[in-house]
Design a protein around this motif. Structure first.
Motif, PDB file in Angstrom:
ATOM      1  N   LEU A  52       0.964  -1.253   0.094  1.00 31.13           N
ATOM      2  CA  LEU A  52       0.065   0.075  -0.037  1.00 31.13           C
ATOM      3  C   LEU A  52       0.931   1.445   0.091  1.00 31.13           C
ATOM      4  O   LEU A  52       0.659   2.179  -0.893  1.00 31.13           O
ATOM      5  N   VAL A  53       2.169   1.316   0.756  1.00 32.08           N
ATOM      6  CA  VAL A  53       2.907   2.503   0.743  1.00 32.08           C
ATOM      7  C   VAL A  53       3.531   2.584  -0.463  1.00 32.08           C
ATOM      8  O   VAL A  53       3.605   3.608  -0.936  1.00 32.08           O
ATOM      9  N   ALA A  54       3.995   1.495  -1.062  1.00 30.59           N
ATOM     10  CA  ALA A  54       4.767   1.696  -2.424  1.00 30.59           C
ATOM     11  C   ALA A  54       3.932   2.073  -3.414  1.00 30.59           C
ATOM     12  O   ALA A  54       4.108   2.853  -4.215  1.00 30.59           O
ATOM     13  N   SER A  55       2.295   1.632  -3.417  1.00 31.95           N
ATOM     14  CA  SER A  55       1.726   1.821  -4.454  1.00 31.95           C
ATOM     15  C   SER A  55       0.904   3.539  -4.447  1.00 31.95           C
ATOM     16  O   SER A  55       1.235   4.146  -5.241  1.00 31.95           O
ATOM     17  N   ALA A  56       0.375   3.593  -3.266  1.00 28.60           N
ATOM     18  CA  ALA A  56      -0.076   5.050  -2.952  1.00 28.60           C
ATOM     19  C   ALA A  56       0.954   5.899  -2.869  1.00 28.60           C
ATOM     20  O   ALA A  56       0.876   7.123  -3.107  1.00 28.60           O
ATOM     21  N   GLY A  57       2.085   5.888  -2.011  1.00 28.89           N
ATOM     22  CA  GLY A  57       3.179   6.762  -1.874  1.00 28.89           C
ATOM     23  C   GLY A  57       3.812   7.013  -3.251  1.00 28.89           C
ATOM     24  O   GLY A  57       4.042   8.112  -3.495  1.00 28.89           O
ATOM     25  N   GLY A  58       4.069   5.788  -4.153  1.00 24.86           N
ATOM     26  CA  GLY A  58       4.707   6.187  -5.419  1.00 24.86           C
ATOM     27  C   GLY A  58       3.620   7.065  -6.281  1.00 24.86           C
ATOM     28  O   GLY A  58       4.425   7.981  -6.977  1.00 24.86           O
ATOM     29  N   PHE A  69       5.522  10.392 -15.487  1.00 23.89           N
ATOM     30  CA  PHE A  69       4.421   9.807 -14.545  1.00 23.89           C
ATOM     31  C   PHE A  69       4.744   8.134 -14.431  1.00 23.89           C
ATOM     32  O   PHE A  69       4.742   7.428 -15.411  1.00 23.89           O
ATOM     33  N   GLY A  70       4.659   7.580 -13.278  1.00 21.41           N
ATOM     34  CA  GLY A  70       4.758   6.186 -12.986  1.00 21.41           C
ATOM     35  C   GLY A  70       6.209   5.845 -12.651  1.00 21.41           C
ATOM     36  O   GLY A  70       6.198   4.619 -12.030  1.00 21.41           O
ATOM     37  N   PHE A  71       7.185   6.683 -12.717  1.00 20.06           N
ATOM     38  CA  PHE A  71       8.420   6.350 -12.626  1.00 20.06           C
ATOM     39  C   PHE A  71       8.630   5.859 -10.958  1.00 20.06           C
ATOM     40  O   PHE A  71       9.137   4.794 -10.696  1.00 20.06           O
ATOM     41  N   ASN A  72       8.273   6.591 -10.255  1.00 21.46           N
ATOM     42  CA  ASN A  72       8.263   6.491  -8.694  1.00 21.46           C
ATOM     43  C   ASN A  72       7.527   5.276  -8.231  1.00 21.46           C
ATOM     44  O   ASN A  72       8.117   4.550  -7.437  1.00 21.46           O
ATOM     45  N   THR A  73       6.345   4.997  -8.758  1.00 24.82           N
ATOM     46  CA  THR A  73       5.519   3.994  -8.385  1.00 24.82           C
ATOM     47  C   THR A  73       5.977   2.665  -8.832  1.00 24.82           C
ATOM     48  O   THR A  73       6.118   1.647  -7.954  1.00 24.82           O
ATOM     49  N   ILE A  74       6.594   2.655 -10.067  1.00 23.83           N
ATOM     50  CA  ILE A  74       7.243   1.393 -10.417  1.00 23.83           C
ATOM     51  C   ILE A  74       8.361   1.029  -9.581  1.00 23.83           C
ATOM     52  O   ILE A  74       8.642  -0.178  -9.621  1.00 23.83           O
TER      53      ILE A  74
ATOM     54  N   VAL B   9      -3.857  -3.259 -10.042  1.00 22.97           N
ATOM     55  CA  VAL B   9      -4.617  -1.956  -9.846  1.00 22.97           C
ATOM     56  C   VAL B   9      -3.814  -1.014 -10.049  1.00 22.97           C
ATOM     57  O   VAL B   9      -4.028  -0.002 -10.987  1.00 22.97           O
ATOM     58  N   THR B  10      -2.596  -0.945  -9.524  1.00 24.36           N
ATOM     59  CA  THR B  10      -1.732   0.338  -9.297  1.00 24.36           C
ATOM     60  C   THR B  10      -1.009   0.361 -10.408  1.00 24.36           C
ATOM     61  O   THR B  10      -1.013   1.262 -11.237  1.00 24.36           O
ATOM     62  N   LEU B  11      -0.502  -0.839 -11.124  1.00 21.14           N
ATOM     63  CA  LEU B  11       0.234  -0.519 -12.232  1.00 21.14           C
ATOM     64  C   LEU B  11      -0.499  -0.331 -13.532  1.00 21.14           C
ATOM     65  O   LEU B  11      -0.153   0.506 -14.391  1.00 21.14           O
ATOM     66  N   SER B  12      -1.734  -1.007 -13.493  1.00 13.37           N
ATOM     67  CA  SER B  12      -2.715  -0.360 -14.423  1.00 13.37           C
ATOM     68  C   SER B  12      -3.024   1.112 -14.501  1.00 13.37           C
ATOM     69  O   SER B  12      -2.977   1.768 -15.462  1.00 13.37           O
ATOM     70  N   VAL B  14      -1.175   3.396 -13.421  1.00 13.03           N
ATOM     71  CA  VAL B  14       0.157   3.972 -13.618  1.00 13.03           C
ATOM     72  C   VAL B  14       0.183   4.061 -15.172  1.00 13.03           C
ATOM     73  O   VAL B  14       0.397   5.127 -15.767  1.00 13.03           O
ATOM     74  N   PHE B  15       0.030   2.838 -15.837  1.00  7.98           N
ATOM     75  CA  PHE B  15       0.072   2.604 -17.242  1.00  7.98           C
ATOM     76  C   PHE B  15      -0.729   3.690 -17.865  1.00  7.98           C
ATOM     77  O   PHE B  15      -0.479   4.375 -18.903  1.00  7.98           O
ATOM     78  N   ILE B  16      -2.100   3.810 -17.489  1.00 10.14           N
ATOM     79  CA  ILE B  16      -3.374   4.456 -17.945  1.00 10.14           C
ATOM     80  C   ILE B  16      -2.631   6.102 -17.635  1.00 10.14           C
ATOM     81  O   ILE B  16      -2.932   7.019 -18.649  1.00 10.14           O
ATOM     82  N   LEU B  17      -2.247   6.458 -16.534  1.00  8.12           N
ATOM     83  CA  LEU B  17      -2.136   7.676 -16.326  1.00  8.12           C
ATOM     84  C   LEU B  17      -0.808   8.156 -17.092  1.00  8.12           C
ATOM     85  O   LEU B  17      -0.457   9.441 -17.552  1.00  8.12           O
ATOM     86  N   PHE B  18       0.022   7.086 -17.123  1.00  6.80           N
ATOM     87  CA  PHE B  18       1.385   7.503 -18.129  1.00  6.80           C
ATOM     88  C   PHE B  18       1.172   7.893 -19.449  1.00  6.80           C
ATOM     89  O   PHE B  18       1.531   8.966 -20.068  1.00  6.80           O
ATOM     90  N   VAL B  19       0.084   7.015 -19.980  1.00 13.99           N
ATOM     91  CA  VAL B  19      -0.308   7.293 -21.530  1.00 13.99           C
ATOM     92  C   VAL B  19      -1.056   8.669 -21.380  1.00 13.99           C
ATOM     93  O   VAL B  19      -0.568   9.337 -22.373  1.00 13.99           O
ATOM     94  N   ILE B  20      -2.008   8.902 -20.810  1.00 13.81           N
ATOM     95  CA  ILE B  20      -2.577  10.145 -20.938  1.00 13.81           C
ATOM     96  C   ILE B  20      -1.785  11.521 -20.366  1.00 13.81           C
ATOM     97  O   ILE B  20      -2.113  12.623 -20.635  1.00 13.81           O
TER      98      ILE B  20
END
Lengths: 159, 261
Positions: A52-58, A69-74, B9-12, B14-20
């Motif tokens: 949860l911390v990794a996902s929401a925090g990211g 966008f997404g770099f930190n989450t991944i 759910v998170t990675l999906s 992220v992917f959607i937000l990254f694309v848009i």
């Protein structure tokens, strides 16, 4: 209710990372508090909270970051995943020293990935940041162990 | 929710937000986020931000006294130079009139004060300031601190903006060496600040001032950057390269000024 509290705590953590942590930096470098907490939680066997911390925090850090966008989450989700695999395969009973070493190493690897994007590669900074993270992780680990760790309980069922 | 479902759910997401994100959707959520974070950040700046400076001052009291003494001397010297320059300026005006010189368009430079409200990581030489489009900030404008160039505006949102420091590897600013008149590009990176692409026929002296050339973009000419430290180009290279020393401590920046041309 508990999930709302957790999300609020993560939001506060991410905000502290971008507003407070720069004042505790050494030569302009400071550890990633969200990464540290996520890694410490997975080591201390709070796996769900760690994800949860990794996902929401990211996601919050991505909202604040000028990077893609997404770099930190991944980066955070990937770090937690790698840490989980290491714990299952090699270290079933971690203690404060191994936790601190693992977090320091995790921080170094995450920083290496970060400098690939920022092109600001300097070993001394990465190692110093890793050491700084390892020191903070000792405090965090002790805190989590003392205040949040559930003691094993034995249930007696009398029939 | 199981852990795998959460990760998927998170990675999906992220992917959607990254694309848009390529369509520029991020501008408004980021603007709202930073507007909400601003009071907290400013609160920390005026509380925790003061501690390191306070302790540093205590430990370096002797150095501060010496520095103060030097600054008083330098100030007096500068005052005398200023008086001489005023005379030269007056003389220049008279000579221009005598020669019927076309009046150059008056430079109208405005300095917009801005507070730093966020920094994500030390590896990224960028920061967020609390002024945006509504305050007249535009992409590419110069950002100064204590009179020296520290960065340029990278992204502008309605209430805040992101700046890239000149210490960043990707930052390029056209500059000129004040005495030798050699032009070059100021770049950040691990070697520190460097000015590259200076023609070989230019004789560079260590200690000469480096200022912005004003060529192209929104950065006005004449903004101080620092002083030449040393020439680092090797024999056989077709351009010269110098390292530049800035008096600014980039890790302790507080209030910045955006230069509006």
């Amino acid at each position: 209710m508990q999930n709302i509290l957790k999300i609020t705590a993560i939001l506060i953590l991410a905000i502290l990372q971008i507003t407070l942590m720069p004042y505790f930096g050494i030569h302009g470098y400071w550890p990633n508090l969200v990464l540290l907490v996520a890694l410490i939680l997975v080591i201390a066997d709070f796996e769900m909270e760690s994800w949860l911390v990794a996902s929401a925090g990211g996601l919050i850090l991505d909202l604040a970051s000028p990077l893609y966008f997404g770099f930190n989450t991944i980066l955070l989700v990937g770090s937690v995943l790698i840490m989980k695999i290491v714990l299952i395969k090699f270290l079933t009973e971690p203690n404060v020293i191994t936790a601190s070493l693992l977090v320091g190493l995790g921080s170094i690897i995450a920083d290496c990935l970060l400098v690939l994007v920022t092109k600001n590669f300097l070993w001394t900074n990465i190692l110093a940041n890793g050491l700084y993270s390892a020191i903070i992780s000792v405090l965090l680990y002790q805190l989590i162990e003392k205040w949040f760790k559930k003691q094993p309980t034995i249930k007696l069922i009398i029939q | 929710m199981s852990r795998w479902r959460l990760v998927i759910v998170t990675l999906s997401l992220v992917f959607i937000l990254f694309v848009i994100s390529f369509f520029g959707w991020q501008k408004y959520p980021k603007n709202i986020f930073w507007a909400a974070v601003k009071p907290i950040s400013i609160g920390f700046q005026y509380s925790f931000g003061r501690f390191p400076e306070f302790f540093q001052n205590l430990f370096h009291l002797g150095q501060i006294i010496k520095q103060n003494k030097d600054l008083v001397g330098e100030n007096l010297e500068l005052q005398s130079k200023l008086a001489q320059l005023s005379e030269i300026e007056y003389e220049n005006e008279i000579l221009k009139k005598e020669l019927n010189f076309a009046q150059a368009e008056a430079t109208n430079t405005e300095f917009i004060p801005a507070a730093i409200i966020g920094r994500t990581t030390g590896f990224l030489k960028s920061m967020t300031i609390d002024k945006g489009e509504k305050d007249g900030i535009a992409k590419g404008q110069a950002v100064v601190s204590q009179g020296f160039l520290v960065g340029t505006v990278k992204t502008v949102r309605p209430d805040n903006a992101e700046i890239t420091l000149i210490t960043d590897f990707n930052s390029l600013v056209p500059t000129v060496l004040q005495n030798s008149r050699g032009t070059g590009l100021l770049r950040g990176g691990l070697q520190g600040l460097t000015v590259e692409d200076i023609p070989l026929n230019i004789e560079i002296k260590a200690g000469e001032n480096v200022v912005t050339s004003g060529l192209g973009g929104e950065i006005p000419a004449g903004l101080a950057v620092g002083k030449v430290v040393a020439t680092i180009s090797h024999q056989g290279e077709i351009f010269q390269k110098v390292t530049v020393g800035s008096p600014i401590d980039f890790s302790r920046l507080e209030v910045l000024f955006v230069v509006k041309k």
